[in-house]
Design an enzyme around this catalytic site. Structure first.
Site, PDB file in Angstrom:
ATOM      1  N   LYS A 191      24.736   3.542 -19.152  1.00 26.27           N
ATOM      2  CA  LYS A 191      26.065   4.139 -19.017  1.00 26.27           C
ATOM      3  C   LYS A 191      27.098   3.256 -19.725  1.00 26.27           C
ATOM      4  O   LYS A 191      27.044   2.031 -19.640  1.00 26.27           O
ATOM      5  CB  LYS A 191      26.440   4.296 -17.543  1.00 26.27           C
ATOM      6  CG  LYS A 191      25.711   5.406 -16.829  1.00 26.27           C
ATOM      7  CD  LYS A 191      26.207   5.605 -15.413  1.00 26.27           C
ATOM      8  CE  LYS A 191      27.570   6.268 -15.381  1.00 26.27           C
ATOM      9  NZ  LYS A 191      27.993   6.626 -14.009  1.00 26.27           N
ATOM     10  N   ARG A 237      27.409  21.295   0.618  1.00 27.96           N
ATOM     11  CA  ARG A 237      25.980  21.230   0.349  1.00 27.96           C
ATOM     12  C   ARG A 237      25.178  20.868   1.599  1.00 27.96           C
ATOM     13  O   ARG A 237      23.965  21.049   1.646  1.00 27.96           O
ATOM     14  CB  ARG A 237      25.699  20.220  -0.760  1.00 27.96           C
ATOM     15  CG  ARG A 237      26.565  20.435  -1.994  1.00 27.96           C
ATOM     16  CD  ARG A 237      26.160  19.536  -3.134  1.00 27.96           C
ATOM     17  NE  ARG A 237      25.027  20.097  -3.851  1.00 27.96           N
ATOM     18  CZ  ARG A 237      24.446  19.524  -4.888  1.00 27.96           C
ATOM     19  NH1 ARG A 237      24.871  18.356  -5.325  1.00 27.96           N
ATOM     20  NH2 ARG A 237      23.438  20.092  -5.499  1.00 27.96           N
ATOM     21  N   GLU A 271      23.420  15.062   0.199  1.00 32.35           N
ATOM     22  CA  GLU A 271      24.345  15.374   1.280  1.00 32.35           C
ATOM     23  C   GLU A 271      23.646  15.948   2.502  1.00 32.35           C
ATOM     24  O   GLU A 271      24.051  15.665   3.645  1.00 32.35           O
ATOM     25  CB  GLU A 271      25.418  16.346   0.779  1.00 32.35           C
ATOM     26  CG  GLU A 271      26.405  15.744  -0.206  1.00 32.35           C
ATOM     27  CD  GLU A 271      25.894  15.749  -1.638  1.00 32.35           C
ATOM     28  OE1 GLU A 271      26.582  15.223  -2.520  1.00 32.35           O
ATOM     29  OE2 GLU A 271      24.779  16.282  -1.870  1.00 32.35           O
TER      30      GLU A 271
END
Length: 639
Positions: free
Chosen positions: A287, A401, A373
């Protein structure tokens, strides 16, 4: 950065759509990648947005569009954080400096924006399911072409990704899964291994890749460096008979260097030409690659504001008020200092929810469960059943979710899980996909749930204390993104009386009952109404569940009109107030009742202020609603 300071991109200038790349040599594709990285940095410096993820997939984006034939082939970017380079290469470069702005490009993939975005994505772990759907549709006479899912290793932690892979292995549809792994910091050994593998891929049938990997184990030096542990474990799995992916019926290729086009291009070409079923290609990336400030950042430049390209320093507007997120985190820390049973759970968002601060103070009492979640909610339920006091901190849009788990694992068992709902209401640049529009409606429907909304940052402090004190049922408190309104802050929160609101301003003709941070706009509207000769009462409900029956009935019986205002969709606070009024036959006595909620549309990205203007919830619009309800025809007419 002005247009005159944009980077020179002669090769990129030749690419308007991906088809323009097919005449480029591999050497030119490397140049294209360098220029694409520079253009991405330049664009995000102007708009802000998700920088690090995009920089990590520049070479991968180039390789995918060079090998596959979008839009005939469907390239599906999981989450969408990494899609900016993709947008630049797919006919949207001229608008790339409108990212996340009102009327501009979405920060995520969006079907209505481009034929090159076959599937919208802003929540993680959906890409494999969608790609499998495209592959199955193709085989049944739907859209032709290959389906390619690009999913990050973090998104792989969600159960949905594994459900999709299990089904993909069962259906055996030809499709491609690119596992973008940006967690391994093992470049030297894996570079040697992957270079060896990529040379063999071009002439090796996919079913023989496992044997290739066995022979490549010797390229990993012993003893392993600390950073190579994951690669060693993974390769051990290959050597003894197959990875998890192979056991699911998915051919595995990798790992390969995701920043080396000399590896990416031949591997993708070989896979495309030979695959007959599902194939997973494991790509290692970094990243923020190629931009030092992003590489150095703790979150690798995940989400940035506008910044100076030379220094990476972000441009932030000054504020005298703390953010709601920081107020929540600091309040929770204060509660946890005096109560050792308090623990916190987040789903891969410790920084976003402020729980990184909690982790610094109580590292053993913070659980980051990854992008999961559903697990986060049930894990919190287990903690509560085990005698602890869990605070499950999730963005409103992500709590959706885990709703099944909220109902079945928390509410039905009446377990005292405390939900801290960040990013409630309209959130701005992330648009409809991240708006916290529905939590009031879906939580207030649950029996025995306590649901609060902070009107300001001081109220949030008290609501954290209130949730900590509730130990016989589930509770939730919601608060928005951004800074507070600048009120005086208490040293420590004081638990509120459950189900009790407060009167802010006494009046007589119309009552304005606010739930949440629209209270500031309600107060402005009340001032204007008072100046016009009207006498508004202003109240802060504090609770949507349980309702303050006494307060609501008092307001209804002593005013000509009652108007509720909330930052949520229809079916929420106002609907529960209307039900109470109907049950008590208050409407029979001529009460004029109106409920101001978010409109029945998905509101596109803009500033939060502009989004609330679209929603009709600014002070002037609240005033206009009052006047219309009372029969005052225009703002120019006095009551």
């Amino acid at each position: 950065m002005s247009s005159t300071n944009r980077p020179a991109t002669p090769t990129l200038d030749r690419v308007i759509v991906p088809a323009d790349m097919r005449g480029l040599s591999d050497r030119e594709l490397k140049t294209l990648a360098d220029e694409l990285r520079a253009e991405t940095i330049s664009a995000v410096s102007v708009t802000g947005g998700h920088l690090g993820a995009g920089l990590g997939v520049v070479e991968l984006t180039v390789a995918l569009h060079a090998v596959f034939e979008a839009p005939r082939d469907k390239i599906i970017w999981d989450v969408g954080h990494q899609c900016y380079p993709h947008k630049i290469l797919t006919g949207r470069r001229e608008r790339i400096r409108t990212l996340r702005m009102e009327g501009g490009l979405s920060g995520f993939t969006k079907r209505s924006e481009s034929v090159y975005d076959p599937f919208g994505a802003a929540h993680s772990s959906t890409s494999i399911s969608a790609a499998l759907g495209f592959a199955a549709a193709r085989d049944l006479g739907g859209d032709p072409g290959d389906a390619v899912a690009v999913i990050g290793d973090g998104s792989m932690s969600a159960g949905m990704a594994f459900e999709a892979m299990n089904n993909a292995g069962h259906l055996k549809k030809r499709m491609f899964i690119i596992l973008n792994d940006n967690e391994m910091s093992i470049a030297p050994p894996v570079g040697a291994l992957s270079a060896y593998l990529s040379k063999l891929y071009a002439g090796t049938p996919l079913h023989e890749l496992k044997e290739v990997a066995k022979g490549a184990v010797k390229f990993l030096p012993e003893p392993f460096q600390e950073g190579a542990k994951r690669a060693r474990d993974m390769l051990k799995g290959i050597a003894v008979g197959g990875t998890l992916f192979e056991s699911l019926g998915i051919s595995y290729i990798g790992p390969i260097d995701g920043h080396d086009l000399d590896q990416l291009l031949p591997v993708l070409r070989a896979a495309k030409s030979r695959a007959t079923g599902p194939v997973l290609i494991h790509v290692l990336t970094k990243k923020g690659k190629g931009y030092a400030p992003a590489e150095r950042a703790r979150d690798k430049g995940h989400a940035t504001g506008k910044f100076d390209v030379l220094t990476g320093e972000q441009v932030k507007a000054p504020s005298n008020a703390p953010s709601y997120t920081s107020v929540f985190a600091k309040s929770l820390i204060r509660e946890a200092e005096s109560d050792g049973k308090i623990v916190a759970i987040t789903a891969a968002m410790p920084d976003g929810t402020g729980l990184n601060l909690f982790a610094e103070r109580f590292p053993a009492r913070l659980f980051d469960v990854g992008i999961a979640e559903q697990h986060a909610v049930t894990f919190a339920a287990g903690l509560a059943a085990g005698g602890l006091k869990p605070f499950c901190a999730l963005y409103s849009t992500f709590l959706q979710r885990g709703y099944d788990q909220v109902v079945h694992d928390v509410a039905i068992q009446r377990l005292p899980v405390r939900f801290a709902i960040d990013r409630a209401g309209l959130v701005g640049a992330d648009g409809a996909t991240h708006a916290g529009s529905f939590d009031i409606a879906f939580l207030a429907n649950l029996p025995d749930m306590v649901l609060m909304a902070a009107a300001d940052e001081a109220e949030l402090v008290h609501m954290v204390a209130t949730a900590a004190a509730i130990d016989d049922r589930p509770s939730a408190f919601r608060f928005p993104r951004g800074e507070g309104v600048g009120v005086d802050m208490p040293e420590r929160g004081v638990p509120l009386e459950i189900g009790k609101g407060r009167i802010i301003r006494e009046g007589s003709r119309v009552a304005l009952l606010s739930f949440g941070t629209r209270l500031a706009e309600v107060k402005k509207a009340a001032e204007s109404l008072a100046a016009r000769g009207l006498s508004p009462t202003v109240a802060d409900a504090r609770f949507a569940k349980p309702l303050d029956r006494d307060l609501i009935l008092q307001l209804a019986r002593h005013h000509e009109a009652l108007i509720t205002i909330e930052e949520g969709a229809v079916g929420g606070f106002g609907s529960h107030v209307a039900q109470l009024l109907a049950d008590e036959a208050v409407f029979d006595h001529g009460l004029k009742f109106r409920s101001m909620v978010l409109p029945d549309i998905f509101i596109d990205q803009a500033s939060p202020e502009a989004m609330y203007r679209v929603a009709g919830m600014e002070a002037a619009q609240i005033e206009a609603k009052v006047l219309a309800t009372l029969g005052v025809e225009s703002l120019g007419k006095r009551a």
